[in-house]
Write an enzyme that holds these catalytic residues in place. Structure first.
Site, PDB file in Angstrom:
ATOM      1  N   LYS A  49       0.848  -1.202   0.000  1.00 54.80           N
ATOM      2  CA  LYS A  49       0.000   0.000   0.000  1.00 54.80           C
ATOM      3  C   LYS A  49       0.880   1.248   0.000  1.00 54.80           C
ATOM      4  O   LYS A  49       0.650   2.197  -0.753  1.00 54.80           O
ATOM      5  CB  LYS A  49      -0.934  -0.004   1.219  1.00 54.80           C
ATOM      6  CG  LYS A  49      -2.049  -1.042   1.099  1.00 54.80           C
ATOM      7  CD  LYS A  49      -2.807  -1.252   2.400  1.00 54.80           C
ATOM      8  CE  LYS A  49      -3.767  -2.435   2.262  1.00 54.80           C
ATOM      9  NZ  LYS A  49      -4.449  -2.794   3.506  1.00 54.80           N
ATOM     10  N   GLN A  93      -4.236  -1.661   9.718  1.00 56.63           N
ATOM     11  CA  GLN A  93      -4.191  -2.992   9.113  1.00 56.63           C
ATOM     12  C   GLN A  93      -4.755  -4.033  10.085  1.00 56.63           C
ATOM     13  O   GLN A  93      -4.326  -4.121  11.233  1.00 56.63           O
ATOM     14  CB  GLN A  93      -2.736  -3.333   8.734  1.00 56.63           C
ATOM     15  CG  GLN A  93      -2.600  -4.626   7.956  1.00 56.63           C
ATOM     16  CD  GLN A  93      -3.271  -4.578   6.584  1.00 56.63           C
ATOM     17  OE1 GLN A  93      -3.155  -3.612   5.860  1.00 56.63           O
ATOM     18  NE2 GLN A  93      -3.991  -5.640   6.247  1.00 56.63           N
ATOM     19  N   ASP A 116     -10.919   2.619   4.498  1.00 57.19           N
ATOM     20  CA  ASP A 116     -11.182   1.181   4.419  1.00 57.19           C
ATOM     21  C   ASP A 116     -12.694   0.901   4.366  1.00 57.19           C
ATOM     22  O   ASP A 116     -13.110  -0.211   4.071  1.00 57.19           O
ATOM     23  CB  ASP A 116     -10.581   0.455   5.641  1.00 57.19           C
ATOM     24  CG  ASP A 116      -9.235  -0.194   5.316  1.00 57.19           C
ATOM     25  OD1 ASP A 116      -8.950  -0.388   4.119  1.00 57.19           O
ATOM     26  OD2 ASP A 116      -8.479  -0.494   6.261  1.00 57.19           O
TER      27      ASP A 116
END
Ligand code: NAD
Length: 287
Positions: A49, A93, A116
């Protein structure tokens, strides 16, 4: 459906938009990622990412914590990023260590920076068909359907899996009034009794259950579109890393019967980062 080709096109489009912003003197999108611990897969995802941010002209910040970090410190860090005017998108994450509540972490991220798309506000907006951050994996699948122009309107889609990050949002998107939505959707899960009966009726099957090779050729009708979301590390001594990545679809028996299929690796997985970048750019534009 080659994820390499489709994701390259998405990234190219995002890069162009970012270049245009910069040329007009507008703010550079900035993604902040938090990684707790050193799980191999999480390390790989976060690294890629951050790398993609660089490639597309985004700014990025990676904040790392040891796995024994206390929840309060993590929440404080998120609050700090919420307040940071330069940060457009925040991601933490997953999975997190057991002593940290994922729910609290997700709810602490400002909905305006929730790239997200896991915050209940984002999910609520998605369900209501409002402009929203869409979780990267289902968003990547929608972008793939669009890229390959796969007709979905009026089709019967069977989604296997109902998780908050894949199955549930996928089922919502496919049933929404979108150009590549408008399906009739059946959601299957671990308690579904007649799964094969349902997949045999499907025009589109999305397999997102995390069981390697679960969907076999005898479970589908001829010409169905098959989307394999599964990523499972299966021990394999012939590989340098000692494992192979397996999808939820038995490619050998399913591919010959399908009209379109996503490979693993090289399919859906590659789309998710492009989708995350789209969300981060959108966050920057909205702010
Ligand atoms: P999860 O474990 O949270 O959810 C799995 C779902 O599958 C559950 O809803 C469960 O009810 C259902 N399920 C389990 N066994 C079943 C069975 N026998 N029949 C029907 N349903 C069953 O998993 P997840 O986070 O949704 O991920 C699913 C898979 O997708 C995993 O392999 C994961 O690694 C992969 N994944 C891939 C990407 C990507 O970018 N390609 C992103 C996220 C997850």
């Amino acid at each position: 459906m080659d994820g390499k080709v489709a994701s390259a096109a998405i990234k190219e489009k995002v890069k162009q938009l970012v270049d245009e912003r910069k040329a007009r003197g507008l703010k550079t999108p900035h993604l902040a990622a938090i990684l707790v611990g050193s799980d191999g897969a999480s390390e790989t995802y976060v690294a890629s990412k951050v790398k993609t941010c660089g490639e597309l002209g985004f700014n990025s910040t990676l904040i790392r914590f040891d796995s024994d970090i206390d929840e309060a410190t993590l929440l404080q860090q998120i609050e700090k990023l919420n307040q940071d005017e330069d940060v457009d998108g925040i991601l933490v994450q997953l999975p997190l260590p057991k002593h940290v509540s994922e729910e609290k972490v997700i709810e602490t991220i400002s909905p305006a920076k929730d790239v997200d798309g896991f915050h209940p506000v984002s999910v609520g907006r998605l369900v209501q068909g409002l402009d929203s951050f869409i979780p990267a994996t289902p968003y990547g699948i929608m972008l793939m359907l669009e890229y390959f122009q796969i007709p979905t309107v009026g089709k019967h889609a069977v989604v296997i899996g109902r998780s908050n990050i894949v199955g549930r949002p996928m089922s919502i998107l496919l049933s929404s009034q979108l150009p590549y939505g408008n399906c009739t959707v059946t959601v299957c899960h671990s308690k579904t009794k007649n799964l094969k009966e349902l997949t045999l009726q499907a025009d589109i099957i999305v397999a997102a259950l995390g069981r390697p090779g679960f969907l076999t050729g005898d479970m589908m009708k001829e010409g169905a579109v098959v989307i394999d979301v599964g990523i499972t590390r299966v021990p394999d001594a012939t590989k340098k890393k000692g494992f192979a990545i397996k999808g939820d679809v038995d490619f050998d028996s399913v591919a010959p019967k399908s009209s379109w299929i996503t490979p693993v690796p090289g399919g859906v997985g590659l789309m998710t980062i492009g989708a995350l970048m789209m969300n981060t750019l959108a966050a920057c534009e909205r702010r």
